[in-house]
Structure formats: structure tokens, C-alpha cells
Design an enzyme around this catalytic site. Structure first.
Site, PDB file in Angstrom:
ATOM      1  N   ASP A   1     -20.859 -16.657 130.591  1.00 35.61           N
ATOM      2  CA  ASP A   1     -21.068 -17.852 129.778  1.00 35.61           C
ATOM      3  C   ASP A   1     -20.412 -19.055 130.425  1.00 35.61           C
ATOM      4  O   ASP A   1     -19.181 -19.144 130.499  1.00 35.61           O
ATOM      5  CB  ASP A   1     -20.477 -17.636 128.378  1.00 35.61           C
TER       6      ASP A   1
ATOM      7  N   SER B   1     -20.796  -9.571 127.641  1.00 33.05           N
ATOM      8  CA  SER B   1     -20.343 -10.941 127.911  1.00 33.05           C
ATOM      9  C   SER B   1     -18.862 -10.953 128.258  1.00 33.05           C
ATOM     10  O   SER B   1     -18.017 -10.554 127.452  1.00 33.05           O
ATOM     11  CB  SER B   1     -20.583 -11.829 126.684  1.00 33.05           C
TER      12      SER B   1
ATOM     13  N   HIS C   1     -25.470 -17.658 131.669  1.00 30.95           N
ATOM     14  CA  HIS C   1     -25.943 -18.427 130.518  1.00 30.95           C
ATOM     15  C   HIS C   1     -25.280 -19.799 130.575  1.00 30.95           C
ATOM     16  O   HIS C   1     -24.087 -19.923 130.297  1.00 30.95           O
ATOM     17  CB  HIS C   1     -25.565 -17.663 129.233  1.00 30.95           C
TER      18      HIS C   1
ATOM     19  N   MET D   1     -19.676 -22.888 130.103  1.00 30.46           N
ATOM     20  CA  MET D   1     -19.624 -23.950 129.083  1.00 30.46           C
ATOM     21  C   MET D   1     -18.916 -25.159 129.668  1.00 30.46           C
ATOM     22  O   MET D   1     -17.896 -25.014 130.346  1.00 30.46           O
ATOM     23  CB  MET D   1     -18.861 -23.469 127.850  1.00 30.46           C
TER      24      MET D   1
ATOM     25  N   HIS E   1     -22.970 -10.646 131.600  1.00 26.51           N
ATOM     26  CA  HIS E   1     -23.324 -11.960 131.045  1.00 26.51           C
ATOM     27  C   HIS E   1     -22.163 -12.926 131.249  1.00 26.51           C
ATOM     28  O   HIS E   1     -21.047 -12.667 130.801  1.00 26.51           O
ATOM     29  CB  HIS E   1     -23.638 -11.785 129.560  1.00 26.51           C
TER      30      HIS E   1
ATOM     31  N   MET F   1     -30.733 -17.484 120.566  1.00 28.95           N
ATOM     32  CA  MET F   1     -29.327 -17.429 120.147  1.00 28.95           C
ATOM     33  C   MET F   1     -29.231 -16.985 118.697  1.00 28.95           C
ATOM     34  O   MET F   1     -29.930 -17.521 117.825  1.00 28.95           O
ATOM     35  CB  MET F   1     -28.661 -18.808 120.286  1.00 28.95           C
TER      36      MET F   1
ATOM     37  N   ASP G   1     -28.255 -13.108 121.747  1.00 30.17           N
ATOM     38  CA  ASP G   1     -26.864 -13.364 122.130  1.00 30.17           C
ATOM     39  C   ASP G   1     -26.129 -13.959 120.940  1.00 30.17           C
ATOM     40  O   ASP G   1     -26.522 -15.012 120.434  1.00 30.17           O
ATOM     41  CB  ASP G   1     -26.861 -14.336 123.321  1.00 30.17           C
TER      42      ASP G   1
HETATM   43  C1  DX5 Z   1     -21.618 -17.655 122.661  1.00 28.86           C
HETATM   44  C2  DX5 Z   1     -21.914 -16.963 123.959  1.00 28.86           C
HETATM   45  C3  DX5 Z   1     -21.978 -15.515 123.835  1.00 28.86           C
HETATM   46  C4  DX5 Z   1     -20.714 -14.830 123.405  1.00 28.86           C
HETATM   47  C5  DX5 Z   1     -21.128 -13.694 122.528  1.00 28.86           C
HETATM   48  O1  DX5 Z   1     -21.875 -18.998 122.789  1.00 28.86           O
HETATM   49  O2  DX5 Z   1     -23.142 -17.416 124.491  1.00 28.86           O
HETATM   50  O3  DX5 Z   1     -22.484 -14.898 125.024  1.00 28.86           O
HETATM   51  O4  DX5 Z   1     -19.935 -14.323 124.450  1.00 28.86           O
HETATM   52  O5  DX5 Z   1     -19.984 -13.115 121.985  1.00 28.86           O
HETATM   53  P1  DX5 Z   1     -20.071 -12.093 120.757  1.00 28.86           P
HETATM   54  O6  DX5 Z   1     -20.888 -10.938 121.227  1.00 28.86           O
HETATM   55  O7  DX5 Z   1     -18.658 -11.766 120.491  1.00 28.86           O
HETATM   56  O8  DX5 Z   1     -20.738 -12.825 119.627  1.00 28.86           O
HETATM   57 ZN    ZN Z   2     -24.005 -16.234 126.149  1.00 28.18          ZN
END
Ligand code: DX5
Ligand code: ZN
Length: 230
Positions: free
Chosen positions: A32, A7, A63, A34, A30, A134, A172
Site C-alpha cells: 500500500d 497486505s 496499490h 500512500m 500487497h 475497495m 481490499d
Molecule cells: C487500506 C489498504 C488496505 C489495508 C487492508 O487503505 O488499501 O490494503 O492494508 O487492511 P485490512 O485487511 O486490515 O483491512
Molecule cells: Zn490496499
């Protein structure tokens, strides 16, 4: 075959192309997304995904932690994402959306927050290429793995097996050398890892290490010697 999806949330956003190169050998990257509404954090959107997809050969696994994915998800396929994950909690018409993502040429995936039961979506599974369970509350990297999600991972894999589905099961949140084996033994096969990859001096070595652990655990799972964790 275990797949690792580092990620970039834990990478340096000012050097994304170089950060992608730092995990050469990863199966996916990956990304993310948001929106500051579905989750209390804001990251990046389709223009950044498009730029990144042009600058790396690693396929992008987007994602979407956003409201109104029905409206926005197709843009991410057009931006070059090879897999697009929307949240079940945000989608108005998940079947229609999954079909649209597939029709545009990407893998369609749906994510479940920790409190969302997988059983609600049993009938939808054939419409998906991947389910994301998740293992933290979405929104931030670096959180602790919620081991109370392990039974849900096992139940999700059982439902896929029951229907004879070849689909992938992604986890994840908090996935690291300490937790990846439990996830694989429970039936996950795609592992997102942010801080446990980009928080190390050698991200590519971290990817190789996680993949090896996951594959060994998956082999124990198929041999039925998963240490009673099934
Ligand atoms: C959290 C994200 C993840 C995040 C995971 O909401 O969807 O993809 O980057 O990070 P780690 O592996 O540090 O928990
Ligand atoms: Zn994610």
C-alpha cells in the site's frame, strides 16, 4: 482460482523481508503506497518497493493511493511491481495509464473507492487486468468491512461476464475469515488481507485458511448455491 494478497501495511515495516517470508505460499504481496494527499496517511515509495522486490520471490501487487498516478505509476513497474493499481478518482487519463503500465510489462489495475460507481467505467474494463473494489475507505488497515459494497462486487463481476473478460476482481479492506466467503460468492477472486493475516500468530496458516474459504465459496457460486447472496 482464489488468490490471496497479504497486505504488508499490517506487517512490521522494520522487517519487511522477513514479513514477506512469513507468508510464503501467498499469491501476491500487497504493498500500500500512500502519499498523505490522496489519503490521510503516508507509507512508502518506489525505493522500498524496489528493495522488497529484490528480497522476495512473491510478486508485488502495488496499490497506489496517491495523487497524480499518471506521473508516478510507471516508477513502480520499474521498481519491480508485477501488478500496479491506480485509483480511478486520481487518474487524469486512465486508459493511457493502463496501457503504459501494460507496455512496461506489469498487470494494470484500477481501484474504486466505496462511493465510486463501477458502471462509469464499463467501457474501460477491457484495458485492465484487474479491478479493485475497495471494501473500506482507503487509508488505514484494520477497518470494518463495508458489506454495502457486496452489490457493487456482484455488479462488477456481471459487467466483466457481459463483456467476456477474463480479468480479475480484487477486494481490499476488512477481508477476514468472517467476510471472505461473501466476497467470493459475490464474484471476487483476489483477496487482500492485512490485519487478518499479519495480526495472527501464523500468517501463512491464515493465508491458507482464507484461500480455502474463498475457493469453497467460489465453488458454491459456480454451482449456483450461493445462499441467495447473488
Ligand atoms: C487500506 C489498504 C488496505 C489495508 C487492508 O487503505 O488499501 O490494503 O492494508 O487492511 P485490512 O485487511 O486490515 O483491512
Ligand atoms: Zn490496499
Amino acid at each position: 482460482m482464489a488468490q490471496i494478497s497479504p497486505s504488508i501495511l499490517s506487517a512490521d515495516f522494520a522487517r519487511l523481508a522477513a514479513e514477506a517470508e512469513a507468508v510464503t505460499g501467498a499469491d501476491w504481496l500487497h504493498v500500500d503506497v500512500m502519499d498523505g494527499h490522496f489519503v490521510p496517511n503516508l507509507t512508502l515509495g518506489a525505493p522500498v518497493v524496489e528493495a522488497l522486490s529484490k528480497s522476495t520471490g512473491i510478486p508485488l501487487d502495488c496499490h497506489l493511493m496517491i495523487e497524480e498516478p499518471d506521473r508516478w505509476a510507471p516508477q513502480y513497474v520499474e521498481a519491480g511491481a508485477r501488478s500496479v493499481t491506480f485509483h480511478a478518482e486520481a487518474a487524469a487519463a486512465p486508459v493511457r495509464l493502463a496501457r503504459e503500465i501494460r507496455a512496461l510489462g506489469a498487470r494494470a489495475s484500477m481501484a474504486l473507492k466505496p462511493a465510486t460507481p463501477v458502471e462509469l467505467y464499463e467501457d474501460l474494463l477491457p484495458e485492465l487486468d484487474m479491478l479493485l473494489v475497495m471494501t473500506v475507505e482507503p487509508g488505514f488497515g484494520g477497518q470494518s468491512f463495508l458489506d454495502i459494497m457486496l452489490p457493487k462486487i456482484r455488479r462488477a463481476r456481471q459487467l466483466m461476464d457481459k463483456h467476456g473478460l477474463e480479468m480479475w476482481l480484487q477486494v481490499d479492506g476488512g477481508v477476514s475469515a468472517d467476510t471472505v466467503e461473501q466476497c467470493a460468492e459475490a464474484g471476487a477472486d483476489v483477496f487482500v488481507a492485512g490485519s487478518s493475516v499479519y495480526g495472527t500468530d501464523d500468517p501463512a496458516a491464515a493465508v491458507r485458511g482464507l484461500r480455502q474459504q474463498a475457493e469453497e465459496a467460489a465453488a458454491r457460486r459456480s454451482a449456483g448455491t450461493g445462499g441467495g447472496t447473488r
